[in-house]
Design a protein around this motif. Sequence first.
Motif, PDB file in Angstrom:
ATOM      1  N   GLN A   3       0.825  -1.203   0.000  1.00 45.33           N
ATOM      2  CA  GLN A   3       0.000   0.000   0.000  1.00 45.33           C
ATOM      3  C   GLN A   3       0.857   1.249   0.000  1.00 45.33           C
ATOM      4  OE1 GLN A   3      -3.339   0.320   2.796  1.00 45.33           O
ATOM      5  NE2 GLN A   3      -2.739   2.431   3.231  1.00 45.33           N
ATOM      6  N   SER A   4       1.894   1.274   0.829  1.00 46.19           N
ATOM      7  CA  SER A   4       2.758   2.453   0.877  1.00 46.19           C
ATOM      8  C   SER A   4       3.506   2.642  -0.440  1.00 46.19           C
ATOM      9  CB  SER A   4       3.741   2.354   2.048  1.00 46.19           C
ATOM     10  OG  SER A   4       4.592   1.238   1.902  1.00 46.19           O
ATOM     11  N   ASN A   5       3.876   1.541  -1.084  1.00 42.52           N
ATOM     12  CA  ASN A   5       4.560   1.652  -2.374  1.00 42.52           C
ATOM     13  C   ASN A   5       3.609   2.134  -3.466  1.00 42.52           C
ATOM     14  OD1 ASN A   5       7.055   0.888  -1.373  1.00 42.52           O
ATOM     15  ND2 ASN A   5       6.774  -1.280  -1.879  1.00 42.52           N
ATOM     16  N   LEU A   6       2.357   1.657  -3.416  1.00 42.30           N
ATOM     17  CA  LEU A   6       1.359   2.167  -4.361  1.00 42.30           C
ATOM     18  C   LEU A   6       1.169   3.670  -4.184  1.00 42.30           C
ATOM     19  CD1 LEU A   6      -1.511  -0.508  -4.268  1.00 42.30           C
ATOM     20  CD2 LEU A   6      -0.228   0.198  -6.300  1.00 42.30           C
ATOM     21  N   ALA A   7       1.079   4.090  -2.921  1.00 38.15           N
ATOM     22  CA  ALA A   7       0.907   5.518  -2.631  1.00 38.15           C
ATOM     23  C   ALA A   7       2.106   6.314  -3.114  1.00 38.15           C
ATOM     24  CB  ALA A   7       0.696   5.719  -1.138  1.00 38.15           C
ATOM     25  N   LEU A   8       3.304   5.785  -2.931  1.00 36.31           N
ATOM     26  CA  LEU A   8       4.509   6.483  -3.365  1.00 36.31           C
ATOM     27  C   LEU A   8       4.520   6.680  -4.874  1.00 36.31           C
ATOM     28  CD1 LEU A   8       7.305   7.675  -2.824  1.00 36.31           C
ATOM     29  CD2 LEU A   8       8.229   5.339  -2.887  1.00 36.31           C
ATOM     30  N   VAL A   9       4.213   5.607  -5.613  1.00 33.65           N
ATOM     31  CA  VAL A   9       4.200   5.711  -7.069  1.00 33.65           C
ATOM     32  C   VAL A   9       3.125   6.684  -7.532  1.00 33.65           C
ATOM     33  CG1 VAL A   9       3.760   4.447  -9.215  1.00 33.65           C
ATOM     34  CG2 VAL A   9       5.198   3.433  -7.437  1.00 33.65           C
ATOM     35  N   LEU A  10       1.917   6.577  -6.958  1.00 30.86           N
ATOM     36  CA  LEU A  10       0.839   7.472  -7.373  1.00 30.86           C
ATOM     37  C   LEU A  10       1.175   8.927  -7.085  1.00 30.86           C
ATOM     38  CD1 LEU A  10      -1.967   7.960  -8.489  1.00 30.86           C
ATOM     39  CD2 LEU A  10      -2.909   7.457  -6.227  1.00 30.86           C
ATOM     40  N   SER A  11       1.718   9.205  -5.913  1.00 29.39           N
ATOM     41  CA  SER A  11       2.045  10.593  -5.579  1.00 29.39           C
ATOM     42  C   SER A  11       3.122  11.141  -6.511  1.00 29.39           C
ATOM     43  CB  SER A  11       2.482  10.711  -4.115  1.00 29.39           C
ATOM     44  OG  SER A  11       3.663   9.961  -3.877  1.00 29.39           O
ATOM     45  N   GLU A  12       4.076  10.295  -6.902  1.00 31.21           N
ATOM     46  CA  GLU A  12       5.118  10.754  -7.826  1.00 31.21           C
ATOM     47  C   GLU A  12       4.532  11.039  -9.209  1.00 31.21           C
ATOM     48  OE1 GLU A  12       8.521  11.408  -7.677  1.00 31.21           O
ATOM     49  OE2 GLU A  12       8.059  11.522  -5.540  1.00 31.21           O
ATOM     50  N   VAL A  13       3.628  10.194  -9.663  1.00 30.72           N
ATOM     51  CA  VAL A  13       3.013  10.420 -10.975  1.00 30.72           C
ATOM     52  C   VAL A  13       2.158  11.684 -10.955  1.00 30.72           C
ATOM     53  CG1 VAL A  13       1.411   9.480 -12.687  1.00 30.72           C
ATOM     54  CG2 VAL A  13       3.080   7.980 -11.590  1.00 30.72           C
ATOM     55  N   ILE A  14       1.479  11.932  -9.851  1.00 27.87           N
ATOM     56  CA  ILE A  14       0.696  13.165  -9.733  1.00 27.87           C
ATOM     57  C   ILE A  14       1.607  14.387  -9.809  1.00 27.87           C
ATOM     58  CG2 ILE A  14      -0.667  14.546  -8.093  1.00 27.87           C
ATOM     59  CD1 ILE A  14      -2.055  11.936  -7.252  1.00 27.87           C
ATOM     60  N   GLY A  16       4.155  14.648 -11.583  1.00 27.17           N
ATOM     61  CA  GLY A  16       4.528  14.849 -12.977  1.00 27.17           C
ATOM     62  C   GLY A  16       4.632  13.537 -13.723  1.00 27.17           C
ATOM     63  N   PRO A  17       4.085  13.466 -14.971  1.00 22.98           N
ATOM     64  CA  PRO A  17       4.171  12.235 -15.761  1.00 22.98           C
ATOM     65  C   PRO A  17       5.624  11.877 -16.059  1.00 22.98           C
ATOM     66  CG  PRO A  17       2.634  13.816 -16.742  1.00 22.98           C
ATOM     67  CD  PRO A  17       3.410  14.551 -15.693  1.00 22.98           C
ATOM     68  N   ARG A  18       5.889  10.590 -16.178  1.00 28.38           N
ATOM     69  CA  ARG A  18       7.230  10.120 -16.534  1.00 28.38           C
ATOM     70  C   ARG A  18       7.163   8.649 -16.929  1.00 28.38           C
ATOM     71  NH1 ARG A  18       9.124  11.508 -10.545  1.00 28.38           N
ATOM     72  NH2 ARG A  18       7.205  12.716 -10.711  1.00 28.38           N
ATOM     73  N   SER A  19       8.234   8.161 -17.485  1.00 28.73           N
ATOM     74  CA  SER A  19       8.284   6.758 -17.886  1.00 28.73           C
ATOM     75  C   SER A  19       8.425   5.869 -16.660  1.00 28.73           C
ATOM     76  CB  SER A  19       9.453   6.527 -18.832  1.00 28.73           C
ATOM     77  OG  SER A  19      10.682   6.672 -18.131  1.00 28.73           O
ATOM     78  N   ARG A  20       8.116   4.580 -16.854  1.00 25.87           N
ATOM     79  CA  ARG A  20       8.279   3.642 -15.753  1.00 25.87           C
ATOM     80  C   ARG A  20       9.752   3.530 -15.340  1.00 25.87           C
ATOM     81  NH1 ARG A  20       4.208  -0.642 -18.522  1.00 25.87           N
ATOM     82  NH2 ARG A  20       5.098   0.456 -20.306  1.00 25.87           N
ATOM     83  N   ALA A  21      10.620   3.605 -16.316  1.00 27.42           N
ATOM     84  CA  ALA A  21      12.056   3.538 -16.000  1.00 27.42           C
ATOM     85  C   ALA A  21      12.485   4.746 -15.165  1.00 27.42           C
ATOM     86  CB  ALA A  21      12.872   3.466 -17.285  1.00 27.42           C
ATOM     87  N   GLN A  22      11.971   5.930 -15.525  1.00 26.98           N
ATOM     88  CA  GLN A  22      12.311   7.124 -14.764  1.00 26.98           C
ATOM     89  C   GLN A  22      11.722   7.071 -13.363  1.00 26.98           C
ATOM     90  OE1 GLN A  22      14.397   9.750 -15.937  1.00 26.98           O
ATOM     91  NE2 GLN A  22      14.367  10.069 -13.710  1.00 26.98           N
ATOM     92  N   LEU A  23      10.504   6.548 -13.259  1.00 33.72           N
ATOM     93  CA  LEU A  23       9.890   6.371 -11.951  1.00 33.72           C
ATOM     94  C   LEU A  23      10.749   5.479 -11.058  1.00 33.72           C
ATOM     95  CD1 LEU A  23       6.046   5.822 -12.504  1.00 33.72           C
ATOM     96  CD2 LEU A  23       7.089   7.445 -10.908  1.00 33.72           C
ATOM     97  N   ALA A  24      11.217   4.383 -11.625  1.00 38.08           N
ATOM     98  CA  ALA A  24      12.055   3.461 -10.863  1.00 38.08           C
ATOM     99  C   ALA A  24      13.310   4.167 -10.353  1.00 38.08           C
ATOM    100  CB  ALA A  24      12.419   2.256 -11.719  1.00 38.08           C
ATOM    101  N   ASP A  25      13.929   4.966 -11.204  1.00 40.47           N
ATOM    102  CA  ASP A  25      15.124   5.709 -10.778  1.00 40.47           C
ATOM    103  C   ASP A  25      14.785   6.729  -9.697  1.00 40.47           C
ATOM    104  OD1 ASP A  25      16.736   4.329 -12.526  1.00 40.47           O
ATOM    105  OD2 ASP A  25      16.704   5.875 -14.091  1.00 40.47           O
ATOM    106  N   ASP A  26      13.676   7.429  -9.873  1.00 41.31           N
ATOM    107  CA  ASP A  26      13.338   8.519  -8.966  1.00 41.31           C
ATOM    108  C   ASP A  26      12.996   8.034  -7.559  1.00 41.31           C
ATOM    109  OD1 ASP A  26      13.732  10.292 -11.017  1.00 41.31           O
ATOM    110  OD2 ASP A  26      11.602  10.534 -11.507  1.00 41.31           O
ATOM    111  N   ILE A  27      12.381   6.858  -7.459  1.00 41.91           N
ATOM    112  CA  ILE A  27      11.960   6.389  -6.136  1.00 41.91           C
ATOM    113  C   ILE A  27      12.796   5.233  -5.616  1.00 41.91           C
ATOM    114  CG2 ILE A  27       9.609   7.204  -6.472  1.00 41.91           C
ATOM    115  CD1 ILE A  27       8.716   4.444  -7.160  1.00 41.91           C
ATOM    116  N   GLY A  28      13.802   4.832  -6.393  1.00 38.45           N
ATOM    117  CA  GLY A  28      14.734   3.824  -5.910  1.00 38.45           C
ATOM    118  C   GLY A  28      14.176   2.420  -5.852  1.00 38.45           C
TER     119      GLY A  28
END
Length: 405
Positions: A3-14, A16-28
């Motif tokens: 749940q916390s990881n879902l929230a982290l990904v959703l908050s990051e996408v909100i 700003g949009p980005r690729s899945r690869a960039q998301l992975a880099d941004d949140i580790g």
Amino acid sequence: MRQSNLALVLSEVIRGPRSRAQLADDIGMTKGAVGSLVNELIARGLVRLTEAASTGGVGRPGQTVEAVASRAHAIGISFSPPYVIGTTVNLTGDVVAQEKATLVERHTPIEELIVITRGIVDRLHESVRTTSPDSVLAGVAVGVPDLVDPSAGIVRRSPTIGLSDYPLAAVLRTALGDITPQVAIDNDATYGALAEARRLGEAGGGNLLYLTGSMAMGCGIIAQGVPFRGSTGYAGEVGHMVINPDGKLCVCGSLGCWESEIGLNAFLTLAADPEDPVRDTTIDGNERVAAIVQRAEEGDPRALLAIQQVARYLGLGLASLINIFNPEAVILGGYFIRLFPYLVQPVQRIVHERVLSERLVSCRILHSDLEMYAGATGAGIATIDALVADPASVPRLTATSAAAR
């Protein structure tokens, strides 16, 4: 953990949009973990994949993950005499609708306030469902002036609306139960400060004071990016700090409170006699303030004197608050917005004379761009934030809804 990881990904996408690869880099996280989380958010309709713009290279462009703003909405309400104000915000925190009702009486019975609130909620909710039938209502939050216990859902004491130890959240849940079980209350100024902090972002939103300028005078405090509430949750009741010991009687029973000297009622009393149309409570408050501003522009001595007195006491009070809290910015809301061109220079002069350090002088004094809707907007944002922190509370899309997207 999921749940916390879902929230982290959703908050990051909100953010700003980005690729899945960039998301992975941004949140580790690993790309595989992010891909799984994104797929679940897609299934719940909270995000979607879009084709990234072509860079001119060889091969198919990558895909970008973006939030589906219309998938959820929240309704914020502000009890801010002489108004009840409503705002709808979407998943990304953007305002999509607003409404206000004017109160004729300062102490409108709570039963009537509940009825007005239900009507505003119904209309705002229906306006969203008309255009976005799959939108999930995250909940309703109501901002109330004075002493509010948000965890218990109780208005401990509000001279402004005439309540003491009143279980407002429970009453609202009963009134709104067929629409949503998610109902919260908090101090209206705190909600307003949250909205202003979100609006300013990194340009001063981390440490600020938001001052309401209505019949009540409250102060929302953002410290290090989060609301500051004090030991019992009642921080910010600046309207009842004494600014003039020999001044007017306040609704709280004291003399010379900041609110009784420069609250909206005090300003209107300074500016006009009782029989003057600007004292007529059946006329919209903004229109009455605008009429006084027009008189000031025409050189009316009484209007100018009233504004001068507001500027004096406002400056004295703000100098103390700036000395205490050391904010990056002070945001003036309510009727102070209309008076701002007349207030800003004398207030800045008084503040500069009375703060203890040159560094404190750097605090910016601004007016709210959210007009009277700051408290309601912040209430909606707080409710959407709660949904973003728990994405699994949003049901998965049906096959029909998913296909439509």
